[in-house]
Design an enzyme around this catalytic site. Sequence first.
Site, PDB file in Angstrom:
ATOM      1  N   TYR A   6      33.075 -27.746   8.939  1.00 50.73           N
ATOM      2  CA  TYR A   6      33.156 -26.289   8.758  1.00 50.73           C
ATOM      3  C   TYR A   6      34.374 -25.897   7.936  1.00 50.73           C
ATOM      4  O   TYR A   6      34.340 -24.913   7.202  1.00 50.73           O
ATOM      5  CB  TYR A   6      33.056 -25.545  10.098  1.00 50.73           C
ATOM      6  CG  TYR A   6      31.603 -25.438  10.478  1.00 50.73           C
ATOM      7  CD1 TYR A   6      30.778 -24.495   9.855  1.00 50.73           C
ATOM      8  CD2 TYR A   6      31.022 -26.341  11.366  1.00 50.73           C
ATOM      9  CE1 TYR A   6      29.422 -24.451  10.124  1.00 50.73           C
ATOM     10  CE2 TYR A   6      29.668 -26.294  11.647  1.00 50.73           C
ATOM     11  CZ  TYR A   6      28.873 -25.340  11.018  1.00 50.73           C
ATOM     12  OH  TYR A   6      27.518 -25.298  11.274  1.00 50.73           O
TER      13      TYR A   6
ATOM     14  N   ARG B 223      33.249 -26.261   4.406  1.00 51.63           N
ATOM     15  CA  ARG B 223      32.380 -25.143   4.003  1.00 51.63           C
ATOM     16  C   ARG B 223      33.186 -23.861   3.864  1.00 51.63           C
ATOM     17  O   ARG B 223      32.981 -23.083   2.946  1.00 51.63           O
ATOM     18  CB  ARG B 223      31.248 -24.979   5.014  1.00 51.63           C
ATOM     19  CG  ARG B 223      30.365 -26.225   5.024  1.00 51.63           C
ATOM     20  CD  ARG B 223      28.947 -25.966   5.412  1.00 51.63           C
ATOM     21  NE  ARG B 223      28.383 -24.857   4.701  1.00 51.63           N
ATOM     22  CZ  ARG B 223      27.562 -23.969   5.265  1.00 51.63           C
ATOM     23  NH1 ARG B 223      27.218 -24.097   6.529  1.00 51.63           N
ATOM     24  NH2 ARG B 223      27.080 -22.980   4.560  1.00 51.63           N
TER      25      ARG B 223
ATOM     26  N   HIS C  45      21.693 -15.666  10.540  1.00 56.58           N
ATOM     27  CA  HIS C  45      22.227 -16.985  10.913  1.00 56.58           C
ATOM     28  C   HIS C  45      23.728 -16.955  11.197  1.00 56.58           C
ATOM     29  O   HIS C  45      24.369 -18.001  11.259  1.00 56.58           O
ATOM     30  CB  HIS C  45      21.907 -18.023   9.825  1.00 56.58           C
ATOM     31  CG  HIS C  45      20.450 -18.401   9.794  1.00 56.58           C
ATOM     32  ND1 HIS C  45      19.870 -19.132   8.782  1.00 56.58           N
ATOM     33  CD2 HIS C  45      19.448 -18.139  10.671  1.00 56.58           C
ATOM     34  CE1 HIS C  45      18.580 -19.306   9.033  1.00 56.58           C
ATOM     35  NE2 HIS C  45      18.300 -18.706  10.167  1.00 56.58           N
TER      36      HIS C  45
ATOM     37  N   CYS D 248      34.045 -18.156  21.467  1.00 62.00           N
ATOM     38  CA  CYS D 248      34.401 -19.061  22.566  1.00 62.00           C
ATOM     39  C   CYS D 248      33.131 -19.569  23.246  1.00 62.00           C
ATOM     40  O   CYS D 248      32.229 -18.787  23.568  1.00 62.00           O
ATOM     41  CB  CYS D 248      35.288 -18.324  23.564  1.00 62.00           C
ATOM     42  SG  CYS D 248      35.683 -19.362  24.975  1.00 62.00           S
TER      43      CYS D 248
ATOM     44  N   SER E 233      14.220 -21.778   0.570  1.00 56.97           N
ATOM     45  CA  SER E 233      13.107 -22.726   0.612  1.00 56.97           C
ATOM     46  C   SER E 233      12.029 -22.247   1.589  1.00 56.97           C
ATOM     47  O   SER E 233      10.937 -22.791   1.616  1.00 56.97           O
ATOM     48  CB  SER E 233      13.621 -24.112   1.029  1.00 56.97           C
ATOM     49  OG  SER E 233      14.276 -24.023   2.280  1.00 56.97           O
TER      50      SER E 233
HETATM   51  P1  OAD Z   1      17.749 -24.225   1.153  1.00 58.76           P
HETATM   52  O1  OAD Z   1      18.825 -25.122   0.670  1.00 58.76           O
HETATM   53  O2  OAD Z   1      16.732 -24.781   2.065  1.00 58.76           O
HETATM   54  O3  OAD Z   1      16.950 -23.636  -0.098  1.00 58.76           O
HETATM   55  C1  OAD Z   1      17.604 -23.092  -1.204  1.00 58.76           C
HETATM   56  C2  OAD Z   1      16.560 -22.561  -2.155  1.00 58.76           C
HETATM   57  O4  OAD Z   1      17.230 -21.915  -3.223  1.00 58.76           O
HETATM   58  C3  OAD Z   1      15.660 -23.624  -2.766  1.00 58.76           C
HETATM   59  O5  OAD Z   1      14.307 -23.200  -2.666  1.00 58.76           O
HETATM   60  C4  OAD Z   1      16.099 -23.690  -4.240  1.00 58.76           C
HETATM   61  O6  OAD Z   1      15.018 -23.977  -5.119  1.00 58.76           O
HETATM   62  C5  OAD Z   1      16.579 -22.256  -4.434  1.00 58.76           C
HETATM   63  N1  OAD Z   1      17.601 -22.067  -5.480  1.00 58.76           N
HETATM   64  C6  OAD Z   1      18.651 -22.867  -5.793  1.00 58.76           C
HETATM   65  N2  OAD Z   1      19.396 -22.319  -6.770  1.00 58.76           N
HETATM   66  C7  OAD Z   1      18.799 -21.134  -7.094  1.00 58.76           C
HETATM   67  C8  OAD Z   1      19.073 -20.086  -8.019  1.00 58.76           C
HETATM   68  N3  OAD Z   1      20.139 -20.131  -8.833  1.00 58.76           N
HETATM   69  N4  OAD Z   1      18.238 -19.032  -8.074  1.00 58.76           N
HETATM   70  C9  OAD Z   1      17.147 -18.964  -7.251  1.00 58.76           C
HETATM   71  N5  OAD Z   1      16.832 -19.917  -6.357  1.00 58.76           N
HETATM   72  C10 OAD Z   1      17.642 -20.975  -6.269  1.00 58.76           C
HETATM   73  O7  OAD Z   1      18.468 -22.944   1.746  1.00 58.76           O
HETATM   74  P2  OAD Z   1      17.880 -21.857   2.759  1.00 58.76           P
HETATM   75  O8  OAD Z   1      16.453 -21.569   2.489  1.00 58.76           O
HETATM   76  O9  OAD Z   1      18.840 -20.725   2.758  1.00 58.76           O
HETATM   77  O10 OAD Z   1      20.467 -22.674   8.486  1.00 58.76           O
HETATM   78  O11 OAD Z   1      18.006 -22.640   4.140  1.00 58.76           O
HETATM   79  C11 OAD Z   1      17.665 -21.977   5.322  1.00 58.76           C
HETATM   80  C12 OAD Z   1      18.589 -22.407   6.426  1.00 58.76           C
HETATM   81  O12 OAD Z   1      18.619 -23.844   6.514  1.00 58.76           O
HETATM   82  C13 OAD Z   1      20.055 -22.049   6.222  1.00 58.76           C
HETATM   83  O13 OAD Z   1      20.351 -20.704   6.577  1.00 58.76           O
HETATM   84  C14 OAD Z   1      20.745 -23.025   7.120  1.00 58.76           C
HETATM   85  C15 OAD Z   1      19.979 -24.275   6.748  1.00 58.76           C
HETATM   86  O14 OAD Z   1      19.990 -25.282   7.701  1.00 58.76           O
HETATM   87  C16 OAD Z   1      21.459 -22.360   9.337  1.00 58.76           C
HETATM   88  O15 OAD Z   1      22.629 -22.382   9.007  1.00 58.76           O
HETATM   89  C17 OAD Z   1      20.977 -21.991  10.687  1.00 58.76           C
END
Ligand code: OAD
Length: 236
Positions: A63, A66, A115, A123, A185
């Site tokens: 973390y 990040r 999220h 805590c 995604s």
């Molecule tokens: P992902 O990493 O699963 O997906 C990112 C998406 O962004 C993919 O579909 C890429 O094709 C797209 N992408 C990348 N660059 C881009 C750009 N410049 N313009 C448009 N699209 C682009 O991320 P999330 O869908 O956010 O959970 O993932 C969902 C959750 O999974 C997150 O919130 C996190 C993770 O585990 C928690 O933290 C609970």
Amino acid sequence: MEQTREWLKQARSVAVLTGAGVSAESGVPTFRGKQGLWRTYRPEDLANPQALHRDPRLVREWYNCRRSAIAKAHPNPCHYALADLEQRIPEFTLVSQNVDDLHEQAGSRNVLKIHGDIWLVRCTECGRQHIDPRPCLPELPPYCHCGGILRPGVVWFGEDLPQNVWCRALEAARAADLFLVIGTSAVVYPAASLVRIAKRAGARVVEMNIAETVITSEIDAFLPGPCGEILPKLIS
Ligand code: OAD
């Protein structure tokens, strides 16, 4: 693009679901895909309550990495375009899966962070939470006044979403005339269920992404490309 512009003009209620792709152009890594974080790290080692008890040092280091990446990042044209859009639409809700604060920095106001928030620490015993803006948290493990371990204020795998925030996200999806799905995604639930909920309630659904996703075949329009280029073009 032209059709979506028309839908946007007519819309009174717009809801947006954003994911890590929206912050990718700000230098914050996504989770999936070729350079995604979950390629190198196992979420089960890092993003769940058992991991915190098993190896608090590893979780803290992850973390901190990040936090420092996010601390260096600045909003990109997609964040600014969303803040701009909020000013133009009577009812506008931004539902974000991102734990960074780039939407807020860009000026978005009605943001539902389903999220959680990376700058929050909570805590594990008494549940009290506060903002800690340091890019690196020094103590190992950090403790609350009550003696409990402090954890990041984000939602981990297997945990429930913050209920009040999630209920407002559901309401926004059901009320939307137009639902934009940007840079996600769409594989993580329940966040991804908002797409179908909005569609069933009558919204047009438009996706913006550099690549097709699991929802692309179900939606009304797909705008391919980096959202930092597409969204500003759409609203210009
Ligand atoms: P992902 O990493 O699963 O997906 C990112 C998406 O962004 C993919 O579909 C890429 O094709 C797209 N992408 C990348 N660059 C881009 C750009 N410049 N313009 C448009 N699209 C682009 O991320 P999330 O869908 O956010 O959970 O993932 C969902 C959750 O999974 C997150 O919130 C996190 C993770 O585990 C928690 O933290 C609970």
